[in-house]
Scaffold this motif. Structure first.
Motif, PDB file in Angstrom:
ATOM      1  N   ARG A   1       4.935   4.105   8.646  1.00 36.70           N
ATOM      2  CA  ARG A   1       3.904   5.136   8.571  1.00 36.70           C
ATOM      3  C   ARG A   1       2.814   4.662   7.622  1.00 36.70           C
ATOM      4  N   GLY A   2       1.564   4.796   8.030  1.00 39.23           N
ATOM      5  CA  GLY A   2       0.468   4.377   7.167  1.00 39.23           C
ATOM      6  C   GLY A   2      -0.872   4.791   7.736  1.00 39.23           C
ATOM      7  N   ARG A   3      -1.918   4.606   6.929  1.00 38.24           N
ATOM      8  CA  ARG A   3      -3.282   4.912   7.351  1.00 38.24           C
ATOM      9  C   ARG A   3      -3.949   3.658   7.894  1.00 38.24           C
TER      10      ARG A   3
ATOM     11  N   THR B   1      -4.107  -3.401  10.730  1.00 39.64           N
ATOM     12  CA  THR B   1      -3.675  -3.314   9.336  1.00 39.64           C
ATOM     13  C   THR B   1      -3.553  -1.854   8.913  1.00 39.64           C
ATOM     14  N   LEU B   2      -2.395  -1.511   8.340  1.00 44.51           N
ATOM     15  CA  LEU B   2      -2.149  -0.174   7.822  1.00 44.51           C
ATOM     16  C   LEU B   2      -1.902  -0.235   6.322  1.00 44.51           C
ATOM     17  N   THR B   3      -2.186   0.865   5.647  1.00 39.26           N
ATOM     18  CA  THR B   3      -1.814   1.026   4.241  1.00 39.26           C
ATOM     19  C   THR B   3      -0.822   2.180   4.170  1.00 39.26           C
TER      20      THR B   3
ATOM     21  N   ASN C   1       1.066   2.707  -0.859  1.00 40.12           N
ATOM     22  CA  ASN C   1       0.052   1.673  -1.101  1.00 40.12           C
ATOM     23  C   ASN C   1       0.549   0.260  -0.847  1.00 40.12           C
ATOM     24  N   LYS C   2       1.309   0.073   0.208  1.00 35.39           N
ATOM     25  CA  LYS C   2       1.666  -1.260   0.669  1.00 35.39           C
ATOM     26  C   LYS C   2       0.856  -1.567   1.928  1.00 35.39           C
ATOM     27  N   THR C   3       0.429  -2.827   2.056  1.00 37.77           N
ATOM     28  CA  THR C   3      -0.340  -3.255   3.228  1.00 37.77           C
ATOM     29  C   THR C   3       0.605  -3.798   4.289  1.00 37.77           C
TER      30      THR C   3
END
Length: 271
Positions: A130-132, A142-144, A148-150
Motif C-alpha cells: 500500500r502506498g501513494r 514508484t510508490l511511497t 515513508n518507504k519507496t
C-alpha cells in the motif's frame, strides 16, 4: 606495387557529399527533436494531463523520434531497407524473447496511460503493498508507503494484479464493530454510539450513518457502525470512533466483555 594500390578518386566527392548530407540531417534532426520535445513539455504542462504520466509520454515520444531519425540516416547511406527489416525482424524476435518481462512492463505502462486506474498521490493497494503514487516510468511505477518507504513495482505486475484505489472517490465509508455484553441494554448502547457520531462534524449525514446489531457472538452482542466521511478524513474518523465509543461506553456503564469459556469439572470416584 602500383597495381596493389587503388583509390577511387572519382567516388570521393560523392562520398563526401553523402557524409555532409548525413551530418546535416543528424544535426537538424536533433535540433527538431529538441524543439518538438520542448513544445510537447509546454503543452503537457498547460493541459490537464496527469503529472504521473508526464515523464512516460515525453520518453516515449523521444524514442519514437530518434527511431525516425535513424531510419532517415540509413536512407541517406543507401542502406537496403529490405535487408535492414529482415535483420531487425530476426533480431527483434530474439530480443522480444529475451526481454519479454521488460516488454510486458512497457505494455503495462501503456495500459495504465489508457485506463488511468490511478493518479499521482492516490493511495493504492497492489497485492500486499500500500502506498501513494509518486511517478510512473516506462518500466516501473514508484510508490511511497505510509511509513515513508519507496517501493518500485514493475508495470507488468500492476497491470495483472488486483488494484485497489482508496483515493478515487470523494467519500468513503468507515466500518467499525463493537461488542457489548449480553447483560447490557442494546438500545442504551446504540444511543451512546449515536451520541458519539452526532458530535463529530466530519461524519456526513448523507448517506445516513448506520448502527445495528450484526450478530450474536460467543461472548458478546456485536454492533456494526457504518458512517461516511470525506476520503482524506477516513483514518482520522475511524480512529476517533474507536476511541470515543470506548470512552463513552465506560462513562455510561456499557460493558465490553472479554472472551468467556465455561469449564465444567466432573468428580469421578477413584476405586
Amino acid at each position: 606495387m602500383k597495381d596493389l594500390i587503388f583509390v577511387d578518386f572519382e567516388g570521393l566527392p560523392r562520398f563526401g557529399n553523402i557524409m555532409i548530407e548525413l551530418a546535416i540531417v543528424v544535426v537538424l534532426g536533433l535540433i527538431v527533436i529538441k524543439i518538438l520535445i520542448a513544445v510537447l513539455r509546454r503543452t503537457l504542462k498547460k493541459s490537464s494531463t496527469d503529472p504521473v504520466l508526464y515523464t512516460f509520454i515525453i520518453n516515449s515520444v523521444k524514442v519514437l523520434l530518434i527511431i525516425i531519425l535513424g531510419t532517415m540516416c540509413l536512407g541517406i547511406l543507401n542502406v537496403s531497407m529490405t535487408s535492414i527489416i529482415a535483420v531487425l525482424g530476426a533480431a527483434g524476435a530474439a530480443i522480444a524473447l529475451a526481454l519479454r518481462d521488460s516488454l510486458a512492463n512497457i505494455a503495462g505502462g501503456v495500459m495504465i496511460i489508457v485506463t488511468k486506474p490511478f493518479n499521482q498521490n492516490d493511495l493504492i493497494d497492489v497485492g500486499e503493498i500500500r502506498g501513494r503514487v509518486q511517478k510512473i516510468d516506462l518500466f516501473i511505477t514508484t510508490l511511497t508507503t505510509l511509513d515513508n518507504k519507496t517501493v518500485t513495482i514493475p508495470n507488468g505486475i500492476i497491470n495483472t494484479s488486483v488494484l485497489i484505489n482508496h483515493s478515487r472517490e470523494n467519500e468513503r465509508r468507515v466500518d467499525c464493530r463493537f461488542g457489548i455484553s449480553y447483560e447490557s441494554d442494546i438500545a442504551a448502547a446504540k444511543s451512546v454510539i449515536w451520541n458519539v457520531i452526532s458530535k463529530d462534524s466530519r461524519i456526513h449525514t448523507t448517506p445516513e450513518p448506520t448502527v445495528a446489531v450484526a450478530e450474536h457472538g460467543e461472548s458478546a452482542v456485536l454492533l456494526d457502525v457504518m458512517v461516511w466521511c470525506s476520503t482524506e478524513e477516513y483514518w482520522n474518523v475511524k480512529y476517533a470512533l474507536e476511541e470515543n465509543v470506548k470512552l463513552a461506553f465506560d462513562e455510561k456503564g456499557v460493558n465490553i466483555p472479554y472472551n468467556q469459556v465455561d469449564v465444567h469439572l466432573h468428580n469421578h470416584d477413584v476405586e
